[in-house]
Design an enzyme around this catalytic site. Structure first.
Site, PDB file in Angstrom:
ATOM      1  N   LYS A  86      28.984  79.002  78.736  1.00  0.00           N
ATOM      2  CA  LYS A  86      28.650  77.677  78.240  1.00  0.00           C
ATOM      3  C   LYS A  86      28.389  77.655  76.728  1.00  0.00           C
ATOM      4  O   LYS A  86      28.359  78.688  76.067  1.00  0.00           O
ATOM      5  CB  LYS A  86      27.432  77.147  79.007  1.00  0.00           C
ATOM      6  CG  LYS A  86      27.727  76.941  80.483  1.00  0.00           C
ATOM      7  CD  LYS A  86      28.834  75.908  80.675  1.00  0.00           C
ATOM      8  CE  LYS A  86      29.021  75.506  82.114  1.00  0.00           C
ATOM      9  NZ  LYS A  86      30.094  76.220  82.812  1.00  0.00           N
TER      10      LYS A  86
HETATM   11  C1  PLP Z   1      30.718  70.845  85.194  1.00  0.00           C
HETATM   12  C2  PLP Z   1      29.823  71.922  85.698  1.00  0.00           C
HETATM   13  N1  PLP Z   1      28.810  71.586  86.521  1.00  0.00           N
HETATM   14  C3  PLP Z   1      27.956  72.520  86.996  1.00  0.00           C
HETATM   15  C4  PLP Z   1      28.109  73.849  86.670  1.00  0.00           C
HETATM   16  C5  PLP Z   1      27.174  74.843  87.270  1.00  0.00           C
HETATM   17  O1  PLP Z   1      26.469  75.607  86.309  1.00  0.00           O
HETATM   18  P1  PLP Z   1      25.986  77.077  86.674  1.00  0.00           P
HETATM   19  O2  PLP Z   1      27.171  77.975  86.666  1.00  0.00           O
HETATM   20  O3  PLP Z   1      25.001  77.402  85.575  1.00  0.00           O
HETATM   21  O4  PLP Z   1      25.336  77.006  88.008  1.00  0.00           O
HETATM   22  C6  PLP Z   1      29.140  74.248  85.816  1.00  0.00           C
HETATM   23  C7  PLP Z   1      29.295  75.657  85.451  1.00  0.00           C
HETATM   24  O5  PLP Z   1      30.294  76.270  85.491  1.00  0.00           O
HETATM   25  C8  PLP Z   1      30.033  73.259  85.324  1.00  0.00           C
HETATM   26  O6  PLP Z   1      31.042  73.580  84.527  1.00  0.00           O
END
Ligand code: PLP
Length: 226
Positions: free
Chosen positions: A179
């Site tokens: 991210k």
């Molecule tokens: C659009 C979106 N929502 C939610 C997530 C979930 O985040 P995490 O991987 O920190 O759980 C991601 C991560 O890849 C994402 O790209």
């Protein structure tokens, strides 16, 4: 893309050398408490709850918004699967709506997918592109449903002079390895709404009612040690 440098290494070393790794420091301000205050200020939201991932932030926010078994939650067809898994995690049903040429949730199709069971809409600000929040907020207000912004791919982005994540009823951010900002794995949810905040707090840690967060929970204040 993020850069992990000396500043980050020094911050981690500071925490390790303090020997205080717990989220709560019995009155002292922890790194996570400081981060929550700084993130809320940066995003322009009243409250922030730091959690383990963007997925956890989405789930905590849905619990905070009162979404539960049998409810429907509208999610865009183009997103990471966590956007649809979060409603499933609280017993709700993700309903997929189309994206438009912006690659974000199409307000027209989102409105078409609303039923009497719809409780929330999750616009996703994909690859940093803001969803059409004016139109989506109007749809949501017309049908009395909540809006949870999935800003997991848009940490720090803005729309119409406001930070993404601060426009809907709640927002969720990810700090996973890929991210805009990272701590390896991590996330945070934000909201202006006291009730949403308190419900998310207790969901993210049942101990919130007697640990350091308790002073922030009206229903838990009488449990706090004097
Ligand atoms: C659009 C979106 N929502 C939610 C997530 C979930 O985040 P995490 O991987 O920190 O759980 C991601 C991560 O890849 C994402 O790209």
């Amino acid at each position: 893309m993020y850069i992990i440098g000396k500043e980050e290494a020094d911050a981690v070393q500071r925490v390790i050398e303090s020997k205080k790794l717990f989220r709560y420091l019995d009155g002292d301000e922890s790194e996570s408490a400081r981060f929550e205050a700084e993130w809320a200020a940066k995003i322009g939201a009243r409250h922030a709850v730091a959690v383990t991932s963007g997925t956890a932030a989405l789930i905590a926010a849905l619990v905070g918004l009162g979404v539960g078994p049998g409810d429907e939650v509208i999610v865009p067809a183009y997103t990471f699967m966590a956007t649809a898994l979060a409603p499933l995690a609280v017993g709700a049903v993700p309903i997929i709506a189309e994206v438009d040429a912006s690659l974000t949730l199409d307000p027209v199709d989102a409105e078409r997918k609303i039923t009497p069971r719809t409780r929330a809409i999750i616009p996703v600000h994909m690859v940093g592109l803001p969803s059409n929040m004016d139109a989506l907020m109007a749809v949501a207000r017309r049908h009395n449903v909540k809006v949870l912004e999935d800003a997991c791919q848009a940490d720090g982005g803005s729309y119409g002079g406001k930070r993404l994540g601060s426009i809907g009823d709640a927002g969720a951010f990810s700090f996973n390895h890929y991210k805009i900002i990272t701590c390896g794995e991590g996330g945070v949810m934000v909201t202006d709404d006291e009730t949403v905040y308190h419900r998310a707090l207790v969901f993210h840690d049942g101990g919130s009612v007697f640990r350091d967060h308790a002073s922030r929970c009206p229903f838990a204040r009488n449990l706090v040690k004097k």
